[in-house]
Design an enzyme around this catalytic site. Structure first.
Site, PDB file in Angstrom:
ATOM      1  CB  ILE A 137      -1.001   0.031   1.190  1.00  0.00           C
ATOM      2  CG1 ILE A 137      -0.281  -0.086   2.541  1.00  0.00           C
ATOM      3  CG2 ILE A 137      -2.058  -1.047   1.031  1.00  0.00           C
ATOM      4  CD1 ILE A 137      -1.180   0.217   3.735  1.00  0.00           C
TER       5      ILE A 137
ATOM      6  CB  THR B 158      -5.936   0.327  17.724  1.00  0.00           C
ATOM      7  OG1 THR B 158      -5.638  -0.077  19.055  1.00  0.00           O
ATOM      8  CG2 THR B 158      -5.058   1.530  17.402  1.00  0.00           C
ATOM      9  CG  ASP B 159      -8.192  -0.272  22.656  1.00  0.00           C
ATOM     10  OD1 ASP B 159      -7.089  -0.485  22.098  1.00  0.00           O
ATOM     11  OD2 ASP B 159      -8.628  -0.994  23.587  1.00  0.00           O
ATOM     12  CD  GLU B 160      -2.220  -0.380  21.605  1.00  0.00           C
ATOM     13  OE1 GLU B 160      -1.193   0.267  21.433  1.00  0.00           O
ATOM     14  OE2 GLU B 160      -2.242  -1.608  21.787  1.00  0.00           O
TER      15      GLU B 160
ATOM     16  CE1 TYR C 280      -0.797  -0.585  15.435  1.00  0.00           C
ATOM     17  CE2 TYR C 280      -1.433  -0.406  17.743  1.00  0.00           C
ATOM     18  CZ  TYR C 280      -1.736  -0.762  16.437  1.00  0.00           C
ATOM     19  OH  TYR C 280      -2.978  -1.295  16.144  1.00  0.00           O
TER      20      TYR C 280
ATOM     21  CE  LYS D 299      -4.471   1.264  13.063  1.00  0.00           C
ATOM     22  NZ  LYS D 299      -4.733   0.549  11.773  1.00  0.00           N
TER      23      LYS D 299
ATOM     24  CE  LYS E 125       0.838  -8.077  17.495  1.00  0.00           C
ATOM     25  NZ  LYS E 125       0.093  -8.171  16.272  1.00  0.00           N
TER      26      LYS E 125
ATOM     27  CE1 TYR F  22       7.502  -8.038  27.165  1.00  0.00           C
ATOM     28  CE2 TYR F  22       5.855  -6.515  26.330  1.00  0.00           C
ATOM     29  CZ  TYR F  22       6.828  -7.472  26.105  1.00  0.00           C
ATOM     30  OH  TYR F  22       7.126  -7.854  24.819  1.00  0.00           O
TER      31      TYR F  22
ATOM     32  NE  ARG G 236      -2.690  -3.514  26.495  1.00  0.00           N
ATOM     33  CZ  ARG G 236      -2.146  -2.615  27.328  1.00  0.00           C
ATOM     34  NH1 ARG G 236      -2.797  -2.224  28.413  1.00  0.00           N
ATOM     35  NH2 ARG G 236      -0.967  -2.088  27.070  1.00  0.00           N
TER      36      ARG G 236
HETATM   37  P1  NAD Z   1      -1.443  -8.249  11.598  1.00  0.00           P
HETATM   38  O1  NAD Z   1      -0.113  -7.677  11.883  1.00  0.00           O
HETATM   39  O2  NAD Z   1      -1.745  -9.646  12.004  1.00  0.00           O
HETATM   40  O3  NAD Z   1      -1.726  -8.157  10.021  1.00  0.00           O
HETATM   41  C1  NAD Z   1      -1.393  -7.037   9.260  1.00  0.00           C
HETATM   42  C2  NAD Z   1      -1.427  -7.444   7.790  1.00  0.00           C
HETATM   43  O4  NAD Z   1      -1.118  -6.276   7.005  1.00  0.00           O
HETATM   44  C3  NAD Z   1      -0.402  -8.518   7.416  1.00  0.00           C
HETATM   45  O5  NAD Z   1      -1.009  -9.514   6.629  1.00  0.00           O
HETATM   46  C4  NAD Z   1       0.647  -7.766   6.632  1.00  0.00           C
HETATM   47  O6  NAD Z   1       1.300  -8.553   5.640  1.00  0.00           O
HETATM   48  C5  NAD Z   1      -0.181  -6.655   6.000  1.00  0.00           C
HETATM   49  N1  NAD Z   1       0.638  -5.488   5.650  1.00  0.00           N
HETATM   50  C6  NAD Z   1       1.537  -4.851   6.447  1.00  0.00           C
HETATM   51  N2  NAD Z   1       2.130  -3.846   5.776  1.00  0.00           N
HETATM   52  C7  NAD Z   1       1.565  -3.826   4.531  1.00  0.00           C
HETATM   53  C8  NAD Z   1       1.759  -3.003   3.385  1.00  0.00           C
HETATM   54  N3  NAD Z   1       2.665  -2.021   3.384  1.00  0.00           N
HETATM   55  N4  NAD Z   1       0.999  -3.250   2.289  1.00  0.00           N
HETATM   56  C9  NAD Z   1       0.091  -4.253   2.295  1.00  0.00           C
HETATM   57  N5  NAD Z   1      -0.110  -5.066   3.344  1.00  0.00           N
HETATM   58  C10 NAD Z   1       0.612  -4.864   4.458  1.00  0.00           C
HETATM   59  O7  NAD Z   1      -2.474  -7.230  12.207  1.00  0.00           O
HETATM   60  P2  NAD Z   1      -3.884  -7.507  12.929  1.00  0.00           P
HETATM   61  O8  NAD Z   1      -3.630  -7.776  14.366  1.00  0.00           O
HETATM   62  O9  NAD Z   1      -4.675  -8.462  12.130  1.00  0.00           O
HETATM   63  O10 NAD Z   1      -4.523  -6.049  12.821  1.00  0.00           O
HETATM   64  C11 NAD Z   1      -5.210  -5.658  11.648  1.00  0.00           C
HETATM   65  C12 NAD Z   1      -5.666  -4.211  11.789  1.00  0.00           C
HETATM   66  O11 NAD Z   1      -6.505  -4.084  12.915  1.00  0.00           O
HETATM   67  C13 NAD Z   1      -4.513  -3.230  11.998  1.00  0.00           C
HETATM   68  O12 NAD Z   1      -4.809  -2.064  11.284  1.00  0.00           O
HETATM   69  C14 NAD Z   1      -4.517  -2.973  13.493  1.00  0.00           C
HETATM   70  O13 NAD Z   1      -4.032  -1.680  13.771  1.00  0.00           O
HETATM   71  C15 NAD Z   1      -5.995  -3.097  13.805  1.00  0.00           C
HETATM   72  N6  NAD Z   1      -6.325  -3.543  15.172  1.00  0.00           N
HETATM   73  C16 NAD Z   1      -5.758  -4.696  15.681  1.00  0.00           C
HETATM   74  C17 NAD Z   1      -6.147  -5.141  16.955  1.00  0.00           C
HETATM   75  C18 NAD Z   1      -5.585  -6.409  17.548  1.00  0.00           C
HETATM   76  O14 NAD Z   1      -5.876  -6.722  18.696  1.00  0.00           O
HETATM   77  N7  NAD Z   1      -4.806  -7.209  16.820  1.00  0.00           N
HETATM   78  C19 NAD Z   1      -7.092  -4.414  17.685  1.00  0.00           C
HETATM   79  C20 NAD Z   1      -7.627  -3.244  17.123  1.00  0.00           C
HETATM   80  C21 NAD Z   1      -7.250  -2.840  15.858  1.00  0.00           C
HETATM   81  O1  DAU Z   2      -5.655  -2.612  22.047  1.00  0.00           O
HETATM   82  C1  DAU Z   2      -5.602  -3.004  20.713  1.00  0.00           C
HETATM   83  C2  DAU Z   2      -4.176  -3.385  20.366  1.00  0.00           C
HETATM   84  O2  DAU Z   2      -3.930  -4.652  20.966  1.00  0.00           O
HETATM   85  C3  DAU Z   2      -3.942  -3.448  18.854  1.00  0.00           C
HETATM   86  O3  DAU Z   2      -4.114  -2.173  18.294  1.00  0.00           O
HETATM   87  C4  DAU Z   2      -2.511  -3.957  18.566  1.00  0.00           C
HETATM   88  O4  DAU Z   2      -2.337  -4.094  17.165  1.00  0.00           O
HETATM   89  C5  DAU Z   2      -2.346  -5.305  19.233  1.00  0.00           C
HETATM   90  O5  DAU Z   2      -1.030  -5.783  19.038  1.00  0.00           O
HETATM   91  C6  DAU Z   2      -2.654  -5.212  20.736  1.00  0.00           C
HETATM   92  O6  DAU Z   2      -1.642  -4.391  21.384  1.00  0.00           O
HETATM   93  P1  DAU Z   2      -1.053  -4.787  22.825  1.00  0.00           P
HETATM   94  O7  DAU Z   2       0.247  -4.142  22.981  1.00  0.00           O
HETATM   95  O8  DAU Z   2      -2.079  -4.571  23.881  1.00  0.00           O
HETATM   96  O9  DAU Z   2      -0.907  -6.384  22.618  1.00  0.00           O
HETATM   97  P2  DAU Z   2       0.249  -7.398  23.041  1.00  0.00           P
HETATM   98  O10 DAU Z   2      -0.252  -8.778  22.813  1.00  0.00           O
HETATM   99  O11 DAU Z   2       1.561  -7.022  22.447  1.00  0.00           O
HETATM  100  O12 DAU Z   2       0.375  -7.156  24.614  1.00  0.00           O
HETATM  101  C7  DAU Z   2      -0.737  -7.344  25.481  1.00  0.00           C
HETATM  102  C8  DAU Z   2      -0.281  -6.984  26.883  1.00  0.00           C
HETATM  103  O13 DAU Z   2       0.664  -7.961  27.330  1.00  0.00           O
HETATM  104  C9  DAU Z   2       0.426  -5.659  26.964  1.00  0.00           C
HETATM  105  O14 DAU Z   2       0.104  -5.050  28.211  1.00  0.00           O
HETATM  106  C10 DAU Z   2       1.917  -6.022  26.945  1.00  0.00           C
HETATM  107  C11 DAU Z   2       1.939  -7.374  27.635  1.00  0.00           C
HETATM  108  N1  DAU Z   2       2.954  -8.333  27.160  1.00  0.00           N
HETATM  109  C12 DAU Z   2       3.074  -8.547  25.826  1.00  0.00           C
HETATM  110  C13 DAU Z   2       3.991  -9.442  25.329  1.00  0.00           C
HETATM  111  C14 DAU Z   2       4.137  -9.677  23.837  1.00  0.00           C
HETATM  112  C15 DAU Z   2       3.734  -9.036  28.062  1.00  0.00           C
HETATM  113  O15 DAU Z   2       3.606  -8.859  29.289  1.00  0.00           O
HETATM  114  N2  DAU Z   2       4.625  -9.930  27.576  1.00  0.00           N
HETATM  115  C16 DAU Z   2       4.818 -10.172  26.254  1.00  0.00           C
HETATM  116  O16 DAU Z   2       5.685 -10.994  25.872  1.00  0.00           O
END
Ligand code: NAD
Ligand code: DAU
Length: 359
Positions: free
Chosen positions: A65, A140-142, A165, A169, A204, A222, A229
């Site tokens: 993209i 995201t809520d972040e 990050y 966003k 994650k 951590y 969360r």
């Molecule tokens: P993810 O990292 O699992 O997937 C991201 C995807 O985007 C991957 O398939 C990657 O190859 C693709 N991508 C990255 N850079 C790209 C580029 N330059 N061009 C085209 N494709 C590209 O992410 P996810 O956890 O599935 O999150 C998806 C969306 O939802 C993100 O926008 C994230 O900010 C949002 N979101 C995630 C969470 C969560 O808990 N995981 C919560 C709220 C919002």
């Molecule tokens: O809130 C939505 C977000 O949730 C999304 O926008 C992000 O894309 C997604 O990655 C997620 O972010 P977090 O940072 O909350 O997720 P993560 O799984 O990385 O971490 C969850 C919590 O656990 C956070 O408080 C950090 C902690 N953590 C994480 C990892 C990877 C640990 O304590 N140990 C770890 O090894």
């Protein structure tokens, strides 16, 4: 959204949430043309979509993209009427070590998509609510920053992102709204809490912990594990996205969350307990793997979503309880050892060449 909107671009569809959204749309709307555009970064895994890859209403396009010309061309070929934009760099820890990658993909990539949609749609745009088009940004809520012990994020909460990050966003959310205000682009944004479930990339917290417990490796927690969360089963998020895409009001933002807050340490202990039972290990075995490590820089204390707007206006509530969702997730990870092994070995990166290169 009018029913003639049938050419849909889903970006990031090979990722965790994107793959659930692609599957839901491909299976639910045989008359739509669903194009999944994904760069296949380390987080993109086409094995996530093995079960629908041969459906006639589904097309995968490998592409970036960030490449504006390529994105414009794709819009001109497919004449998209709707965009569901999930492609992003999504892992907070990676954003701390490499912020530029996040700025590039999450901000510039989003602007490229907005520009392409504007170029294609603007000549025929009428008033936003009657428009046959929709640009839907998954956020995201972040972006709202961190909560103390009480309170919830609403759609009116001031943006206050802390990590590269979440700042990227937040920036992309602002740009999406700016394209609505400036050019009349019909946009919609949702801000969701932490997802969990099948196909979650094992960097994650939840999949990392499950993988480490299975392999008797330390579980890094951590700081003191006090951060909170709000967890939502990924299929519930995909259902919300389907609803918002079709029924959400143009120009609006909706928060999506699970009303399901967990302190990290309590969640990890629960996962240990569940895994001990599933693996027939004596109770307490896996907890010994918990290792407290240096805290994440700028670690937000607590996220919690007030999801009453989407409930009251669109009738969405989570349908999967945490107990049920975790059980499904734990079982899925135990039953899909090959999926996990292909990631840890790096084999998953060969899937595109094997399945798609000669198409
Ligand atoms: P993810 O990292 O699992 O997937 C991201 C995807 O985007 C991957 O398939 C990657 O190859 C693709 N991508 C990255 N850079 C790209 C580029 N330059 N061009 C085209 N494709 C590209 O992410 P996810 O956890 O599935 O999150 C998806 C969306 O939802 C993100 O926008 C994230 O900010 C949002 N979101 C995630 C969470 C969560 O808990 N995981 C919560 C709220 C919002
Ligand atoms: O809130 C939505 C977000 O949730 C999304 O926008 C992000 O894309 C997604 O990655 C997620 O972010 P977090 O940072 O909350 O997720 P993560 O799984 O990385 O971490 C969850 C919590 O656990 C956070 O408080 C950090 C902690 N953590 C994480 C990892 C990877 C640990 O304590 N140990 C770890 O090894």
């Amino acid at each position: 959204m009018p029913s003639d909107s049938k050419s849909i671009l889903i970006t990031g569809g090979a990722g965790f949430i994107g793959s659930h959204v692609v599957r839901l749309f491909v299976n639910t709307y045989p008359n739509y043309k669903i194009v999944n555009l994904d760069k296949l970064t380390y987080a993109g895994n086409l094995e996530n979509l093995r079960d629908i890859e041969n459906k006639t209403n589904y097309t995968f396009v490998k592409g970036d993209i960030v490449n504006g010309e390529f994105v414009h061309e794709l819009f001109n070929i497919h004449k998209f009427t709707g965009v569901i934009h999930l492609a992003a760099e999504s892992h907070v820890d990676r954003s701390i070590s490499n912020p530029l990658e996040f700025v590039t993909t999450n901000i510039i990539g989003t602007v490229n998509l907005l520009n392409a949609a504007k170029q294609l749609w603007q000549p025929t745009l009428n008033t936003a609510n009657k428009s046959p088009y929709r640009f839907y940004h998954i956020s995201t809520d972040e972006v709202y920053g961190a909560l103390g012990a009480s309170g919830f994020f609403t759609e009116k909460t001031k943006y206050d992102p802390h990590s590269p990050y979440s700042a990227s966003k937040a920036s992309s959310d602002h740009l999406v709204r700016a394209y609505a205000d400036t050019y009349g682009l019909p946009v919609i944004i949702t801000n969701c809490s932490n997802n969990y479930g099948p196909y979650h990339f094992p960097e994650k917290l939840i999949p990392l912990a499950l993988n480490n417990i299975k392999n008797n490796k330390n579980i890094p927690v951590y700081g003191k594990g006090e951060n909170i969360r709000d967890w939502l089963f990924v299929e519930d998020h995909a259902r919300a996205i389907n609803l918002v895409f079709h029924k959400g009001k143009s120009g609006e933002t909706y928060n999506i969350g699970g009303h399901n807050e967990w302190k990290n340490i309590d969640l990890i202990r629960l996962l240990c307990k569940l895994m001990d039972a599933k693996l027939n290990r004596p109770a307490g075995t896996s907890e010994k793997l918990i290792t407290f490590v240096t805290d994440r820089a700028g670690h937000d204390l607590r996220y919690a979503i007030d999801a009453s707007k989407i409930k009251n206006e669109l009738g969405w509530v989570p349908s999967v309880s945490f107990e049920e969702g975790l059980e499904k997730t734990v079982d899925w990870f135990l039953e899909n050892e090959k999926w996990l092994k292909n990631i840890t070995s790096g084999n998953y990166k060969n899937y595109y060449e094997k399945q798609y290169a000669n198409r």
